[in-house]
Write an enzyme that holds these catalytic residues in place. Structure first.
Site, mmCIF file in Angstrom:
data_model
loop_
_atom_site.group_PDB
_atom_site.id
_atom_site.type_symbol
_atom_site.label_atom_id
_atom_site.label_comp_id
_atom_site.label_asym_id
_atom_site.label_seq_id
_atom_site.Cartn_x
_atom_site.Cartn_y
_atom_site.Cartn_z
ATOM 1 N N THR A 182 66.361 41.735 43.744
ATOM 2 C CA THR A 182 65.932 40.357 43.632
ATOM 3 C C THR A 182 65.080 39.922 44.835
ATOM 4 O O THR A 182 65.287 40.391 45.939
ATOM 5 C CB THR A 182 67.194 39.457 43.596
ATOM 6 O OG1 THR A 182 68.098 40.008 42.681
ATOM 7 C CG2 THR A 182 66.867 38.036 43.285
ATOM 8 N N ASN A 191 67.443 43.601 39.633
ATOM 9 C CA ASN A 191 68.862 43.745 39.965
ATOM 10 C C ASN A 191 69.008 44.584 41.227
ATOM 11 O O ASN A 191 68.732 44.111 42.314
ATOM 12 C CB ASN A 191 69.677 44.289 38.795
ATOM 13 C CG ASN A 191 71.162 43.999 38.986
ATOM 14 O OD1 ASN A 191 71.507 43.052 39.694
ATOM 15 N ND2 ASN A 191 72.039 44.773 38.392
HETATM 16 O O1 DON Z 1 70.856 37.899 38.383
HETATM 17 C C1 DON Z 1 71.621 38.190 39.287
HETATM 18 O O2 DON Z 1 72.479 37.427 39.703
HETATM 19 C C2 DON Z 1 71.494 39.540 39.966
HETATM 20 N N1 DON Z 1 70.914 40.479 39.055
HETATM 21 C C3 DON Z 1 70.671 39.372 41.201
HETATM 22 C C4 DON Z 1 70.501 40.656 41.971
HETATM 23 C C5 DON Z 1 70.219 40.452 43.402
HETATM 24 O O3 DON Z 1 70.166 39.359 43.901
HETATM 25 C C6 DON Z 1 70.033 41.717 44.181
HETATM 26 N N2 DON Z 1 69.797 41.415 45.558
HETATM 27 N N3 DON Z 1 70.395 41.791 46.477
#
Ligand code: DON
Length: 575
Positions: A384, A404
């Site tokens: 993210t 992700n």
């Molecule tokens: O949508 C979500 O909450 C997760 N897939 C976000 C992933 C994320 O923030 C990865 N970062 N460290």
């Protein structure tokens, strides 16, 4: 915990491609849709806080060409797909919260489960979760939404031509960009993780620190998207390439891509401390979570009186609040197109006050006693990166998007350079079994064809008297809204300058594992503080990543951006 492993990853002369080199077809023949009428400038400049310097350069160029915050946001998103491939993407999805001409908007371009997805697709014959199946390789991929989301946002609110906002990304893909040490390190870690499982090394094996990295296949994809719009990705040559790459390996077909739709939704809005919070609705849990956190803390003001920031008592009280928020998250939240999520009840002042009253001022509540607050009500069936942008006309964009884990599923769609997500891990593969971020879910977040997995992404805007006051967001999975919560507290309760508020130590609790406080490496645990927290009955546990906040605060008529020192983000103000 998986998060720890995956989070180890985590977590120029600017010559754009000339517009003449992008052949005219669909875009030239597409009439401009309703664009934002020109407003008088109300700020001293436009500003961005973004994950890398190339994205800041892209935004600067767009502002200089007369673009607004939405144009800049779209240029940033496509640029990061090239220069920040561990999280920037066109193979994933996300959320964009907007404030345009004094009105709030939200676009959901979250990935969806493929048509052939089934509820138990990650379970073995004994009903146990198959380790890694929702995290690595073709099986982990949800139908990507980023291109559709950017297309919708730019067509509705952008001022520039679509091709103009794609130009920086095409330049960096075609002519290359210099690979940072952080990106190279993340690639090395990912390469170990994906070894023998995906084609990751074939694509990224040749990327070296300090050396120019070119991505001609991705340049071709972006050029087609510039020429033909989103339809190339969902129903054109790029769709064919993605579907061909998946055939025989994964579930996504051309039909999945053709049926994908980004959705304009009502953002979550709430009044707090004299501000209007505009934030992400379901399928994010983050907006509801953030509102519950902020309001519960306000309800407990007497408990917080004289409690200093990040003291053992502060950590305890925040953890008590977070417990209750995560109990609700696990039970009630999922894709609103599939379940009627009780948004009004969960954000109701009286309900939140009742939850706050359950907080134990002195000792941690027994985890088992903290149940979802609306009782057994079942919802009716029904790495993210973040960037923040404001323009001088007072419009704002808060955007969080993701594949992700860093580098997503590790699969690069053949012939495209597109890194595909592993967003399917955000579904609850089996009730009560934690995902990569250690959070559990229920029926509301079970896998169904075309459904969006529950997210924690929380792109947020605060306004005061109708004017943008703060734009904020971060990556971090389930740490996202607890990180934003802490930074907002630092700004408004502890009156810290934005940079200090963003840099300050953060911690995290999420109900499970019981009474566990997660620390981050950026601000090491202080020995005395650690002892004091443990003495209260908590277990301390390390984690390798606690977000990468990108925020802009408006002071008077001056935008002040801040990028988290935990990442390689930069800020830029353009007069
Ligand atoms: O949508 C979500 O909450 C997760 N897939 C976000 C992933 C994320 O923030 C990865 N970062 N460290």
């Amino acid at each position: 915990m998986k998060l720890i492993e995956r989070s180890k990853l985590a977590a120029s002369a600017f010559a754009f491609v000339s517009l003449a080199s992008v052949s005219a077809s669909f875009i030239e023949s597409t009439p401009a849709v309703a664009k934002v009428p020109q407003q008088p400038a109300i700020l001293t400049g436009s500003a961005v806080a973004v994950a890398d310097k190339y994205a800041a350069d892209a935004a600067e160029q767009v502002f200089k060409e007369g673009g607004n915050a939405v144009d800049a946001a779209v240029a940033i998103a496509f640029t990061l797909a090239v220069t920040y491939p561990e999280a920037g993407n066109i193979g994933g999805g996300g959320f964009m919260t907007l404030y345009v001409n004094g009105k709030p908007y939200f676009i959901d371009y979250r990935e969806r489960a493929p048509l052939a997805a089934t509820r138990n697709m990650y379970l073995d014959d004994q009903g146990n979760v198959i380790a890694g199946k929702s995290l690595y390789g073709y099986d982990a991929v949800g139908v990507p939404g980023t291109v559709a989301g950017m297309w919708e946002a730019q067509r509705r609110f952008g001022k520039l031509k679509w091709k103009q906002v794609l130009a920086p990304a095409i330049h960096y893909a075609r002519d290359g960009f210099e690979v940072s040490d952080q990106l190279a390190q993340r690639r090395d870690a990912a390469s170990k993780e994906f070894a023998g499982k995906t084609n990751f090394d074939q694509y990224f094996g040749g990327m070296n620190e300090g050396v120019n990295f070119k991505q001609p296949q991705l340049a071709s994809v972006l050029t087609r998207i510039a020429n033909d719009g989103a339809k190339d990705f969902y129903n054109g040559k790029t769709a064919d390439l993605i579907a061909a790459s998946m055939r025989g390996h994964g579930l996504i077909t051309k039909q999945d891509l053709q049926q994908y739709k980004a959705v304009w939704r009502q953002p979550i809005e709430a009044n707090w401390n004299g501000y209007r919070i505009i934030t992400a609705p379901p399928p994010s849990s983050g907006g509801i979570g953030l509102v519950q956190l902020l309001k519960m803390k306000a309800d407990l003001a007497p408990y917080f009186k004289d409690v200093s920031l990040n003291s053992a008592q502060y950590v305890h009280l925040i953890a008590e609040i977070e417990k209750r928020v995560f109990a609700d998250r696990a039970q009630y939240l999922g894709d609103p197109d599939f379940y009627k999520v009780p948004i009004a009840q969960l954000t109701d002042d009286a309900y939140i006050a009742k939850r706050a009253a359950e907080v134990n001022e002195n000792t941690p509540s027994d985890t088992k006693s903290v149940q979802p607050g609306l009782g057994t009500l079942m919802p009716e069936k029904a790495e993210t990166t973040h960037f923040s942008v404001v323009d001088k006309w007072g419009n704002a964009v808060s955007n969080t998007y993701t594949i992700n884990g860093y580098f997503g599923s590790g699969v690069v769609a053949d012939g495209t350079g597109i890194v595909l997500n592993d967003e399917m891990d955000d579904f609850s593969a089996k009730p009560g079994v934690p995902n990569m971020f250690g959070v559990v879910g229920s029926d509301a977040n079970a896998i169904e064809p075309k459904k969006r997995p529950l997210s924690s992404m929380t792109p947020t805007i605060l306004t005061k008297d109708g004017k943008v006051s703060l734009v904020i967001g971060t990556p971090g999975g389930s740490r996202i809204f607890t990180s934003i919560f802490q930074v907002v507290n630092n700004i408004y309760d502890f009156h810290m300058p934005l940079k200090d508020a963003v840099a300050a130590m953060r911690f995290h609790h999420q109900l499970l594992p019981p009474n566990t406080i997660f620390w981050e490496p950026y601000q090491p645990v202080d020995g005395e503080l650690a002892k004091a927290i443990e003495a209260k009955g908590y277990v301390l546990k390390g984690q390798n990543f606690s977000g990468d906040i990108q925020a802009i605060k408006i002071d008077g008529d001056t935008p002040l951006p801040a990028a988290d020192p935990r990442g390689r983000g930069v800020t830029r103000v353009v007069q």
